[in-house]
Design a protein around this motif. Structure first.
Motif, PDB file in Angstrom:
ATOM      1  N   SER A  86       0.822  -1.215   0.000  1.00 10.30           N
ATOM      2  CA  SER A  86       0.000   0.000   0.000  1.00 10.30           C
ATOM      3  C   SER A  86       0.855   1.264   0.000  1.00 10.30           C
ATOM      4  O   SER A  86       0.485   2.285  -0.580  1.00 10.30           O
ATOM      5  CB  SER A  86      -0.939   0.004   1.210  1.00 10.30           C
ATOM      6  N   GLY A  87       1.997   1.195   0.683  1.00  5.79           N
ATOM      7  CA  GLY A  87       2.860   2.370   0.744  1.00  5.79           C
ATOM      8  C   GLY A  87       3.607   2.662  -0.539  1.00  5.79           C
ATOM      9  O   GLY A  87       4.071   3.791  -0.748  1.00  5.79           O
ATOM     10  N   LEU A  88       3.708   1.674  -1.420  1.00  3.62           N
ATOM     11  CA  LEU A  88       4.502   1.843  -2.642  1.00  3.62           C
ATOM     12  C   LEU A  88       3.651   1.811  -3.915  1.00  3.62           C
ATOM     13  O   LEU A  88       4.181   1.624  -5.008  1.00  3.62           O
ATOM     14  CB  LEU A  88       5.571   0.746  -2.713  1.00  3.62           C
ATOM     15  N   VAL A  89       2.345   1.998  -3.785  1.00  8.11           N
ATOM     16  CA  VAL A  89       1.451   1.895  -4.946  1.00  8.11           C
ATOM     17  C   VAL A  89       1.711   3.003  -5.961  1.00  8.11           C
ATOM     18  O   VAL A  89       2.220   4.071  -5.625  1.00  8.11           O
ATOM     19  CB  VAL A  89      -0.037   1.934  -4.513  1.00  8.11           C
ATOM     20  N   ARG A  90       1.316   2.724  -7.191  1.00 11.53           N
ATOM     21  CA  ARG A  90       1.431   3.704  -8.268  1.00 11.53           C
ATOM     22  C   ARG A  90       0.074   4.102  -8.840  1.00 11.53           C
ATOM     23  O   ARG A  90      -0.023   4.962  -9.712  1.00 11.53           O
ATOM     24  CB  ARG A  90       2.302   3.131  -9.392  1.00 11.53           C
ATOM     25  N   GLY A  91      -0.978   3.469  -8.381  1.00 11.07           N
ATOM     26  CA  GLY A  91      -2.312   3.805  -8.855  1.00 11.07           C
ATOM     27  C   GLY A  91      -3.368   3.267  -7.914  1.00 11.07           C
ATOM     28  O   GLY A  91      -3.072   2.508  -6.992  1.00 11.07           O
ATOM     29  N   VAL A  92      -4.604   3.664  -8.154  1.00 10.61           N
ATOM     30  CA  VAL A  92      -5.669   3.304  -7.230  1.00 10.61           C
ATOM     31  C   VAL A  92      -5.988   1.815  -7.284  1.00 10.61           C
ATOM     32  O   VAL A  92      -6.376   1.210  -6.271  1.00 10.61           O
ATOM     33  CB  VAL A  92      -6.936   4.140  -7.494  1.00 10.61           C
ATOM     34  N   TRP A  93      -5.788   1.176  -8.461  1.00  9.42           N
ATOM     35  CA  TRP A  93      -6.144  -0.237  -8.567  1.00  9.42           C
ATOM     36  C   TRP A  93      -5.201  -1.122  -7.764  1.00  9.42           C
ATOM     37  O   TRP A  93      -5.638  -2.084  -7.135  1.00  9.42           O
ATOM     38  CB  TRP A  93      -6.177  -0.671 -10.039  1.00  9.42           C
ATOM     39  N   ASP A  94      -3.901  -0.811  -7.783  1.00  8.12           N
ATOM     40  CA  ASP A  94      -3.013  -1.631  -6.970  1.00  8.12           C
ATOM     41  C   ASP A  94      -3.171  -1.313  -5.492  1.00  8.12           C
ATOM     42  O   ASP A  94      -2.979  -2.175  -4.639  1.00  8.12           O
ATOM     43  CB  ASP A  94      -1.546  -1.555  -7.415  1.00  8.12           C
ATOM     44  N   LEU A  95      -3.575  -0.073  -5.148  1.00  9.81           N
ATOM     45  CA  LEU A  95      -3.893   0.228  -3.746  1.00  9.81           C
ATOM     46  C   LEU A  95      -5.045  -0.646  -3.283  1.00  9.81           C
ATOM     47  O   LEU A  95      -5.009  -1.222  -2.184  1.00  9.81           O
ATOM     48  CB  LEU A  95      -4.261   1.708  -3.598  1.00  9.81           C
ATOM     49  N   MET A  96      -6.066  -0.772  -4.125  1.00 13.43           N
ATOM     50  CA  MET A  96      -7.211  -1.600  -3.763  1.00 13.43           C
ATOM     51  C   MET A  96      -6.806  -3.065  -3.602  1.00 13.43           C
ATOM     52  O   MET A  96      -7.266  -3.755  -2.685  1.00 13.43           O
ATOM     53  CB  MET A  96      -8.306  -1.463  -4.825  1.00 13.43           C
ATOM     54  N   LEU A  97      -5.907  -3.539  -4.468  1.00 13.46           N
ATOM     55  CA  LEU A  97      -5.441  -4.924  -4.367  1.00 13.46           C
ATOM     56  C   LEU A  97      -4.750  -5.177  -3.024  1.00 13.46           C
ATOM     57  O   LEU A  97      -5.064  -6.150  -2.333  1.00 13.46           O
ATOM     58  CB  LEU A  97      -4.482  -5.234  -5.520  1.00 13.46           C
ATOM     59  N   TRP A  98      -3.805  -4.313  -2.666  1.00 10.67           N
ATOM     60  CA  TRP A  98      -3.080  -4.514  -1.404  1.00 10.67           C
ATOM     61  C   TRP A  98      -3.990  -4.359  -0.206  1.00 10.67           C
ATOM     62  O   TRP A  98      -3.831  -5.052   0.810  1.00 10.67           O
ATOM     63  CB  TRP A  98      -1.900  -3.536  -1.320  1.00 10.67           C
ATOM     64  N   ARG A  99      -4.969  -3.453  -0.310  1.00 14.61           N
ATOM     65  CA  ARG A  99      -5.915  -3.265   0.799  1.00 14.61           C
ATOM     66  C   ARG A  99      -6.781  -4.515   0.984  1.00 14.61           C
ATOM     67  O   ARG A  99      -7.101  -4.888   2.109  1.00 14.61           O
ATOM     68  CB  ARG A  99      -6.796  -2.039   0.534  1.00 14.61           C
ATOM     69  N   VAL A 100      -7.148  -5.160  -0.108  1.00 14.11           N
ATOM     70  CA  VAL A 100      -7.920  -6.402   0.004  1.00 14.11           C
ATOM     71  C   VAL A 100      -7.076  -7.486   0.669  1.00 14.11           C
ATOM     72  O   VAL A 100      -7.558  -8.234   1.539  1.00 14.11           O
ATOM     73  CB  VAL A 100      -8.414  -6.870  -1.381  1.00 14.11           C
ATOM     74  N   ILE A 101      -5.794  -7.576   0.292  1.00 17.27           N
ATOM     75  CA  ILE A 101      -4.907  -8.559   0.907  1.00 17.27           C
ATOM     76  C   ILE A 101      -4.788  -8.303   2.411  1.00 17.27           C
ATOM     77  O   ILE A 101      -4.873  -9.229   3.227  1.00 17.27           O
ATOM     78  CB  ILE A 101      -3.522  -8.524   0.233  1.00 17.27           C
ATOM     79  N   GLY A 102      -4.602  -7.042   2.788  1.00 18.56           N
ATOM     80  CA  GLY A 102      -4.558  -6.709   4.210  1.00 18.56           C
ATOM     81  C   GLY A 102      -5.876  -7.011   4.898  1.00 18.56           C
ATOM     82  O   GLY A 102      -5.908  -7.446   6.050  1.00 18.56           O
ATOM     83  N   GLY A 103      -6.963  -6.785   4.171  1.00 17.70           N
ATOM     84  CA  GLY A 103      -8.279  -7.072   4.733  1.00 17.70           C
ATOM     85  C   GLY A 103      -8.442  -8.543   5.068  1.00 17.70           C
ATOM     86  O   GLY A 103      -9.065  -8.889   6.078  1.00 17.70           O
ATOM     87  N   ILE A 104      -7.881  -9.423   4.240  1.00 20.08           N
ATOM     88  CA  ILE A 104      -7.949 -10.853   4.539  1.00 20.08           C
ATOM     89  C   ILE A 104      -7.270 -11.136   5.880  1.00 20.08           C
ATOM     90  O   ILE A 104      -7.791 -11.877   6.719  1.00 20.08           O
ATOM     91  CB  ILE A 104      -7.293 -11.669   3.410  1.00 20.08           C
ATOM     92  N   GLY A 105      -6.091 -10.526   6.092  1.00 25.13           N
ATOM     93  CA  GLY A 105      -5.395 -10.701   7.365  1.00 25.13           C
ATOM     94  C   GLY A 105      -6.203 -10.177   8.531  1.00 25.13           C
ATOM     95  O   GLY A 105      -6.279 -10.802   9.602  1.00 25.13           O
ATOM     96  N   VAL A 106      -6.835  -9.022   8.351  1.00 27.60           N
ATOM     97  CA  VAL A 106      -7.673  -8.453   9.403  1.00 27.60           C
ATOM     98  C   VAL A 106      -8.853  -9.373   9.704  1.00 27.60           C
ATOM     99  O   VAL A 106      -9.208  -9.593  10.866  1.00 27.60           O
ATOM    100  CB  VAL A 106      -8.171  -7.051   8.982  1.00 27.60           C
ATOM    101  N   GLY A 107      -9.468  -9.913   8.655  1.00 26.57           N
ATOM    102  CA  GLY A 107     -10.617 -10.801   8.849  1.00 26.57           C
ATOM    103  C   GLY A 107     -10.243 -12.050   9.616  1.00 26.57           C
ATOM    104  O   GLY A 107     -10.971 -12.480  10.520  1.00 26.57           O
ATOM    105  N   VAL A 108      -9.095 -12.635   9.289  1.00 24.06           N
ATOM    106  CA  VAL A 108      -8.627 -13.820  10.023  1.00 24.06           C
ATOM    107  C   VAL A 108      -8.387 -13.465  11.485  1.00 24.06           C
ATOM    108  O   VAL A 108      -8.828 -14.169  12.397  1.00 24.06           O
ATOM    109  CB  VAL A 108      -7.338 -14.377   9.381  1.00 24.06           C
TER     110      VAL A 108
END
Length: 477
Positions: free
Chosen positions: A106-128
């Motif tokens: 998330s800290g190294l993103v270059r656009g909104v779509w990759d920000l959303m991708l990393w946020r979803v990955i982090g969300g999986i960790g939060v959900g677990v």
């Protein structure tokens, strides 16, 4: 995920006691809640900078902020299966790994779509983490303090929110604004995400020191290891007491089988009543709008006339209030009970949200020029913090406590997964729609949340049962 515990027993002659060790173990597990709070709130300080930097509309910034919650729903759904296969401790480490990857990406993103991708990955960790921590704590806790130890999850969440918002404010202040460059040529908002790697790594290391759940060990045919854990965490020393406890767990495992969605079927709306209660507890916890405060508060206060620096300061103060009132809730949960605290919270939130709606009806201007004339700005600020007090005393910690203990043994795993997933979906709905609702009008938005707060009061009165002091084995549908 058979994450219920057999604290009943009559260990005939020796009772499980609350030890310093079990408190420390619960605290270490609850750090997953800290990451939950940190990861979901850190976006608060970055919203305006991300929106301006990537040229996003209100709808797209809403999706960018809330997409992590869809990942959280996915993580919550599969947390039980993962915990049954890998063990509780290893599953907590998997959650930490997902959060580290998310923070760096998330800290190294270059656009909104990759920000959303990393946020979803982090969300999986939060959900677990959101499922594994309260369930693990319930497994290792004596019944007489299960509510207080279970509430540590919520305390950790609000501490995570506080640290995330404090970090955001400091980074923005140091850089001269969230969109300004800081170290190594990276904007401050990027560092807001990157600093999340530190607590995630700490969590991954600390859970190495917590013992595996006795229930998991017995299920895996490792009763000798389970005896060692029980002796340490529950202060059971006699062979007779340990044998009784192991037998209780073994018997519970024998009479249970892995529940599926079919086991949740019932005569009302296709589901058992108790499952609907769990789902609606989760939905109401989000539909009262609490995460609007913690995801968008800096933007909100900035939009009604406060400076960016003052908006950050207000947000940090609100998070401090949330931490302090959660401590009060932990002190009260096993004395007053779950249901009375929920009722108090619902009534208080209805009033304070209604007052916020009234204040915003007095706003002048529109869009970026919106402002609240005196004294309405200060009244709205006080009402917002009183609303956080009401939530933090009740629906914040109580819902997590209830979801960890209210379901019968036979369906606890799948029912908890369904309720937790419903909570994240509800969170997504509220978070993604707020920018759109705010464009219609803040009066409408907060009036809607006030309505849900009032409906939550009626729901608790009619449908929620008290679970204080009841053993997990005695919960019924």
């Amino acid at each position: 995920m058979h994450m219920n515990t057999s604290n009943a027993s009559a260990a005939q002659g020796e009772e499980a006691r609350t030890t310093a060790r079990v408190v420390l173990i619960a605290a270490a597990a609850a750090i997953g809640g800290f990451l939950f709070g940190f990861d979901t709130a850190v976006i608060n300080g970055a919203v305006d900078a991300v929106r301006q930097g990537f040229g996003l509309s209100a709808g797209r910034i809403g999706i960018a902020v809330s997409c992590a919650l869809l990942g959280s729903a996915l993580g919550a759904w599969y947390a039980g299966t993962l915990a049954d296969r890998l063990g509780r401790v290893r599953t907590m480490q998997v959650a930490a790994l997902f959060l580290v990857v998310c923070a760096v990406g998330s800290g190294l993103v270059r656009g909104v779509w990759d920000l959303m991708l990393w946020r979803v990955i982090g969300g999986i960790g939060v959900g677990v983490a959101s499922v594994i921590a309260p369930a693990y704590i319930a497994e290792v806790s004596p019944a007489n303090v299960r509510g207080r130890l279970g509430s540590m999850q919520q305390l950790a969440i609000v501490l995570g929110i506080f640290v995330a918002l404090l970090s955001d404010a400091w980074l923005a202040s140091t850089a001269g604004g969230a969109a300004q460059k800081l170290w190594f040529g990276l904007e401050a908002w990027r560092w807001m995400f990157l600093v999340a790697t530190l607590p995630a790594l700490v969590y991954g290391v600390l859970v190495l020191g917590v013992p595996e759940s006795p229930r998991y060990l017995v299920a895996r045919g490792r009763p000798a290891e389970a005896r060692v854990v029980l002796a340490k965490v529950l202060d059971l020393h006699s062979d007779h007491a340990l044998d009784a406890k192991i037998n209780d767990i073994a018997h519970s495992l024998k009479v249970e089988y892995r529940p599926t969605l079919k086991d949740l079927r019932g005569p009302r709306g296709g589901l058992l009543s108790i499952v609907w209660v769990g789902i609606l507890l989760s939905v109401f916890q989000q539909f009262v709008g609490i995460n609007v405060i913690f995801y968008y508060s800096s933007t909100l206060w900035h939009s009604v006339g406060f400076s960016e620096a003052d908006s950050f300061s207000i947000t940090v103060f609100t998070s401090i209030v949330n931490v302090l009132v959660t401590l009060v809730a932990i002190a009260l949960v096993d004395k007053i009970g779950r249901k009375p605290l929920l009722l108090i919270g619902s009534a208080g939130m209805t009033i304070t949200l209604g007052l916020m709606a009234w204040c915003f009806s007095q706003a002048t201007g529109s869009g970026a020029s919106l402002s609240l004339p005196a004294p309405w700005g200060m009244i709205a600020l006080v009402a917002a913090n009183l609303y956080v007090v009401c939530f933090g005393l009740s629906w914040g910690p109580m819902v997590w406590v209830l979801l960890g203990e209210m379901f019968p043994n036979s369906i606890r795993a799948i029912a908890l997964a369904v309720a937790a997933a419903a909570q994240w979906v509800a969170n997504f709905v509220i978070t993604s729609t707020f920018p759109w609702l705010a464009q219609i009008g803040l009066t409408f938005a907060y009036g809607l949340y006030a309505l849900f707060a009032f409906l939550s009061l009626l729901f608790v009165l009619r449908a929620v049962r008290e679970t204080r002091g009841i053993e997990l084995e005695d919960m019924h549908a």
